[in-house]
Design an enzyme around this catalytic site. Structure first.
Site, short mmCIF file in Angstrom:
data_model
loop_
_atom_site.label_atom_id
_atom_site.label_comp_id
_atom_site.label_asym_id
_atom_site.label_seq_id
_atom_site.Cartn_x
_atom_site.Cartn_y
_atom_site.Cartn_z
N CYS A 168 97.11 -24.31 -55.09
CA CYS A 168 95.98 -24.38 -54.17
C CYS A 168 94.79 -23.61 -54.73
O CYS A 168 93.65 -24.10 -54.73
CB CYS A 168 96.42 -23.81 -52.82
SG CYS A 168 95.18 -23.96 -51.54
N CYS A 169 95.04 -22.40 -55.25
CA CYS A 169 93.95 -21.60 -55.83
C CYS A 169 93.36 -22.31 -57.06
O CYS A 169 92.16 -22.24 -57.30
CB CYS A 169 94.45 -20.22 -56.24
SG CYS A 169 94.40 -19.00 -54.93
N CYS A 205 90.23 -16.52 -48.40
CA CYS A 205 90.44 -17.63 -47.46
C CYS A 205 91.25 -17.14 -46.26
O CYS A 205 92.17 -16.32 -46.42
CB CYS A 205 91.21 -18.74 -48.15
SG CYS A 205 90.40 -19.41 -49.60
N CYS A 262 95.17 -16.90 -46.24
CA CYS A 262 95.78 -15.97 -47.19
C CYS A 262 95.23 -14.55 -47.07
O CYS A 262 95.34 -13.75 -48.00
CB CYS A 262 95.56 -16.46 -48.62
SG CYS A 262 96.22 -18.10 -48.90
N CYS A 276 94.02 -14.58 -57.41
CA CYS A 276 93.79 -16.01 -57.22
C CYS A 276 93.82 -16.78 -58.54
O CYS A 276 93.89 -18.00 -58.54
CB CYS A 276 92.46 -16.25 -56.52
SG CYS A 276 91.07 -15.52 -57.37
#
Ligand code: SF4
Length: 241
Positions: free
Chosen positions: A125-126, A208, A211, A234
């Site tokens: 995702c990062c 975010c 997280c 990240c």
């Protein structure tokens, strides 16, 4: 301070390792003056708009009024973060502050990888929402700025003012390496700078919303990032792909 143009290809060592951080900004303003003098428009500040980010924006504005500043807009930030960005844009109208979005919208990411990828594969995702967008942003730039401080975590303890960045094949300049958390907040208060309201609600480090969680009063400043997951960065400040 003198040093020729340092690039990824000719980097040998940080020429400012012996710079004594004994001035008011612990070397930061001198490093910024050198950086913008050396790189001009070929330097980008990737700002997260955390507490360090606000300090760095204010220092940059003293040196380069039309500096290029990029916020990696994952689409998953807190509303307070977007409010802060708007306040900063108003306070520093000549800075070129832009938001960089990932190729995939959140809906497209969900269709391709399933829902809540950040819970199952946060590195992926990062990569999609932060690392790849920064890769694209840095194309054509020789150097980038970051608000990393040595005190933040063991992985940042060896950060220098000028660093060879293997991850993005670039030069990474970190003017705040000697700043403490107290220095950051003293500067924000003394200069009456806007900051993310979440800092007053137990969030020292803000990313975010899926997280990021608040930390205990004496907790590590990055304890609330990816809490419960085996992840502390990240990927912007690590060497692996
Ligand atoms: Fe995804 Fe979390 Fe990384 Fe944001 S911090 S890009 S939500 S894994």
């Amino acid at each position: 301070m003198e040093a020729g143009l340092i690039t990824y290809d000719n980097f040998v060592d940080d020429p400012f390792q012996t710079l004594q951080p004994d001035d008011e900004t612990k070397g930061a303003l001198n490093i910024l003056k050198w950086a913008y003098d050396a790189y001009g428009d070929s330097i980008i500040y990737a700002c997260s708009f955390g507490a360090e980010g606000i300090v760095l924006v204010d220092l940059i504005a003293k040196v380069k009024q039309d500096a290029d500043i990029v916020f990696l807009d994952t689409g998953l930030h807190f509303p307070e973060t977007y409010e802060l960005i708007n306040k900063v844009k108003e306070k520093y109208p000549s800075l070129r502050i832009r938001l960089k979005e990932p190729d995939l919208t959140l809906d497209e990411q969900r269709e391709k990888y399933g829902s809540a990828l950040w819970k199952r594969q946060p590195d992926q995702c990062c990569y999609i929402r932060k690392v790849k967008p920064l890769e694209e942003t840095l194309q054509g730039a020789v150097a980038w700025l970051s608000g990393l401080r040595r005190e933040q975590s063991p992985t940042r303890r060896n950060t220098n003012f000028i660093n060879k960045d293997e991850r993005f094949q670039s030069i990474k300049i970190c003017p705040l390496i000697y700043w403490t958390w107290e220095d950051v907040w003293n500067y924000i208060r003394e200069n009456n700078l806007p900051y993310n309201e979440l800092h007053d609600q137990g969030y020292p480090s803000i990313g975010c919303f899926p997280c990021t969680s608040p930390v205990s009063k004496d907790g590590d400043s990055r304890e609330g990032r990816w809490s419960g997951l085996n992840k502390t960065e990240c990927g912007l400040h690590t060497t692996g792909k």
